[in-house]
Enzyme design. Structure first.
Site, short mmCIF file in Angstrom:
data_model
loop_
_atom_site.label_atom_id
_atom_site.label_comp_id
_atom_site.label_asym_id
_atom_site.label_seq_id
_atom_site.Cartn_x
_atom_site.Cartn_y
_atom_site.Cartn_z
N GLU A 60 -28.60 -7.86 48.76
CA GLU A 60 -28.67 -8.59 49.95
C GLU A 60 -27.31 -8.82 50.32
O GLU A 60 -26.91 -8.86 51.49
CB GLU A 60 -29.45 -10.09 49.83
CG GLU A 60 -30.86 -9.76 49.08
CD GLU A 60 -30.96 -9.96 47.71
OE1 GLU A 60 -30.25 -9.27 47.05
OE2 GLU A 60 -31.93 -10.54 47.26
N CYS A 95 -28.40 -15.05 46.01
CA CYS A 95 -28.55 -14.70 47.37
C CYS A 95 -29.20 -15.59 48.34
O CYS A 95 -29.15 -15.36 49.61
CB CYS A 95 -29.45 -13.32 47.09
SG CYS A 95 -28.53 -12.34 46.13
N GLY A 277 -26.58 6.72 14.69
CA GLY A 277 -26.96 8.30 14.54
C GLY A 277 -28.33 8.55 14.61
O GLY A 277 -29.21 7.63 15.09
N LEU A 280 -30.90 5.78 13.44
CA LEU A 280 -31.16 4.62 14.12
C LEU A 280 -31.94 4.67 15.48
O LEU A 280 -32.61 3.97 16.14
CB LEU A 280 -29.61 4.05 14.20
CG LEU A 280 -29.59 2.41 14.84
CD1 LEU A 280 -30.20 1.81 13.85
CD2 LEU A 280 -28.44 2.05 15.34
N1 LIG Z 1 -23.98 13.59 18.20
C1 LIG Z 1 -24.06 12.52 18.22
O1 LIG Z 1 -24.46 12.00 19.20
C2 LIG Z 1 -23.94 11.54 16.99
C3 LIG Z 1 -23.81 12.15 15.73
N2 LIG Z 1 -23.87 11.53 14.60
C4 LIG Z 1 -23.92 12.36 13.43
O2 LIG Z 1 -24.90 11.73 12.63
C5 LIG Z 1 -24.74 11.74 11.08
C6 LIG Z 1 -25.30 10.32 10.54
O3 LIG Z 1 -26.49 10.21 10.68
P1 LIG Z 1 -27.31 9.00 10.09
O4 LIG Z 1 -27.08 8.76 8.74
O5 LIG Z 1 -28.66 9.20 10.55
O6 LIG Z 1 -26.61 7.79 10.89
P2 LIG Z 1 -27.10 6.35 11.42
O7 LIG Z 1 -25.82 5.93 12.14
O8 LIG Z 1 -28.44 6.24 12.15
O9 LIG Z 1 -27.45 5.63 10.03
C7 LIG Z 1 -28.59 5.31 9.23
C8 LIG Z 1 -28.41 4.08 8.53
O10 LIG Z 1 -28.69 3.22 9.54
C9 LIG Z 1 -29.31 2.06 8.70
N3 LIG Z 1 -30.67 1.68 9.30
C10 LIG Z 1 -30.72 0.83 10.48
N4 LIG Z 1 -31.98 0.42 10.50
C11 LIG Z 1 -32.71 1.28 9.78
C12 LIG Z 1 -34.18 1.31 9.74
N5 LIG Z 1 -35.15 0.79 10.24
N6 LIG Z 1 -34.64 2.53 8.81
C13 LIG Z 1 -33.57 3.25 8.21
N7 LIG Z 1 -32.22 3.12 8.31
C14 LIG Z 1 -31.75 2.14 9.14
C15 LIG Z 1 -29.46 2.72 7.33
O11 LIG Z 1 -28.31 2.27 6.52
P3 LIG Z 1 -28.24 1.33 5.38
O12 LIG Z 1 -28.79 2.11 4.19
O13 LIG Z 1 -27.02 0.61 5.35
O14 LIG Z 1 -29.32 0.10 5.70
C16 LIG Z 1 -29.58 4.12 7.41
O15 LIG Z 1 -29.06 4.80 6.52
C17 LIG Z 1 -23.13 12.05 11.06
O16 LIG Z 1 -23.07 13.29 10.53
C18 LIG Z 1 -22.73 11.83 12.27
O17 LIG Z 1 -21.31 12.65 12.70
C19 LIG Z 1 -23.91 10.21 14.71
C20 LIG Z 1 -23.97 9.32 16.04
C21 LIG Z 1 -24.14 10.20 17.11
#
Ligand SMILES: NC(=O)C1=CN([C@@H]2O[C@H](COP(=O)(O)OP(=O)(O)OC[C@H]3O[C@@H](n4cnc5c(N)ncnc54)[C@H](OP(=O)(O)O)[C@@H]3O)[C@@H](O)[C@H]2O)C=CC1
Ligand SMILES: Nc1c(N[C@@H]2O[C@H](COP(=O)(O)O)[C@@H](O)[C@H]2O)[nH]c(=O)[nH]c1=O
Length: 358
Positions: A60, A95, A277, A280
């Site tokens: 608005e 608004c 990653g 999550l």
């Molecule tokens: N290309 C892209 O866009 C991206 C790529 N990556 C890549 O991904 C890889 C990492 O993957 P990943 O380990 O899956 O990373 P995440 O960032 O997804 O971390 C996983 C961790 O999240 C925690 N977590 C929080 N909530 C939960 C839940 N409800 N259930 C299970 N775990 C939970 C756990 O940690 P805890 O054990 O501490 O509780 C788990 O080990 C790397 O190789 C990175 O380079 C990462 C991000 C983006």
């Protein structure tokens, strides 16, 4: 004050259709997509406006400013707007005040504002003697902001998920390396999302693998003027020298995505970006807590690696999480250098949650 579909003029109906199209030019997030059209006494379109996202002029006010720039006096005009005018001072002023000051004599809106702080605008305007009518194309306006309404009603932040993946849906190579899968244009686009959200979230797995900064940066590497809160989620500890540490960093030691959002909401966060990653991301998708998805796809094949989406709970095709291209709030499909960005909205609810392994 009237509500319902009766009693609207043909120019008002056409204006509302146009306002809905304008609304789609904003961005999704903490605030809804809203468009506005000002009509003169003869029903001719005088000026328009739309909301570009939290902190910017509401539709608005944008329309009234545009009228002022054109030297048009909106006194005696009708304001047609897709959402009930707000009645509160948030990051911008109410608004309702702007409409009253402008001398608008009729307001037609589509959907009521459900936000506890901002609601009550229609009554405020009617009490001021303005002719107010709601409900015109209400279903279309509600559908436009369907997921935003879910977040507002649940009193949690709006959740945008971002994933960068290879053509064969890997977020990292077999050794865990992932920098970089997408090219500089796609990454720069990701930084514009970081700059407009209130918080960026990653799991502890990403912190430990990538040591990310999670700041919003321009192409030249300089910090954006507005920085999101940086959040790590998970039970493992974050190294003392992690790049993500510093002021504006929070470690939420939980695996419950709703608890994460509730905590962040209580800290004033209204829009979060889940950047990975893959685990999550899956956790937020499974909990039906992902409102919008940006998937950046690079023309690169990794063969094996870290699948971009995990913990989805899909055993058979009918369990699939179904998304659609979303042309509103950002283009559905965009080429960024050699990469492609898909902007998606959820359609089907996720399968029943799996609690095993939490
Ligand atoms: N290309 C892209 O866009 C991206 C790529 N990556 C890549 O991904 C890889 C990492 O993957 P990943 O380990 O899956 O990373 P995440 O960032 O997804 O971390 C996983 C961790 O999240 C925690 N977590 C929080 N909530 C939960 C839940 N409800 N259930 C299970 N775990 C939970 C756990 O940690 P805890 O054990 O501490 O509780 C788990 O080990 C790397 O190789 C990175 O380079 C990462 C991000 C983006
Ligand atoms: N690999 C990958 C991304 N990865 C994301 O970027 C984070 C690094 O952020 P920063 O340290 O601030 O630059 C990383 O941890 C992960 O969340 N993003 C992309 O747009 N494209 C990519 O290919």
């Amino acid at each position: 004050m009237t509500t319902g579909s009766a009693g609207f003029t043909a120019p008002e109906m056409m204006a509302m259709e146009h306002a809905l199209l304008l609304a789609g030019q904003g961005v999704r997030g903490a605030n809804p997509l809203v468009g506005a059209v000002v009509l003169d006494r003869d029903g001719a379109m005088v000026t328009t406006g739309f909301h570009l996202g939290a902190g910017t002029d509401h539709a608005e006010v944008a329309a009234l400013k545009s009228a002022a720039l054109q030297g048009v006096d909106p006194a005696g005009c009708t304001m047609v707007v897709t959402l009930e005018p707000c009645n509160h001072t948030g990051r911008t002023g109410p608004c309702t005040e702007a409409i009253m000051e402008a001398g608008i004599t009729r307001v037609v809106y589509a959907a009521a504002d459900p936000t506890p702080d901002a609601a009550g605008g229609a009554a405020r305007l009617a009490n001021h003697g303005i002719d107010v009518a709601g409900g015109l194309l209400e279903d279309a306006a509600t559908e436009l902001n369907r997921r935003w309404l879910v977040a507002v009603q649940a009193r949690r932040p709006f959740v945008t998920v971002k994933v960068a993946q290879s053509l064969d849906a890997q977020s990292a190579a077999a050794d865990g390396s992932s920098q970089w899968i997408t090219g500089p244009h796609a990454r720069a686009d990701g930084h514009t999302i970081r700059a407009r959200v209130d918080a960026v979230l990653v799991g502890t797995g990403t912190v430990l693998a990538d040591n990310p900064r999670l700041t919003a940066r321009a192409l030249d590497g300089s910090d954006a003027s507005r920085q999101p809160l940086r959040v790590a989620v998970g039970l493992r500890g974050i190294p003392g020298d992690a790049a993500v540490r510093g002021s504006g960093f929070v470690h939420l030691e939980t695996r419950d995505p709703l608890a994460v959002l509730t905590e962040l909401f209580s800290r004033g966060v209204r829009h979060v970006l889940v950047e990975g990653g893959p685990q999550l991301v899956g956790v937020f998708l499974m909990a039906d807590l992902a409102d919008e998805l940006f998937a950046y796809v690079a023309p690169m094949l990794l063969g094996a690696g870290v699948p971009a989406f995990q913990r989805l709970g899909v055993a058979t095709l009918t369990d699939a999480h179904v998304w659609r291209l979303d042309p509103d709030g950002a283009a559905g499909l965009t080429q960024l250098g050699d990469d492609v960005r898909l902007h998606l909205k959820p359609i089907a609810p996720p399968p029943a949650p799996i609690t095993k392994g939490l």
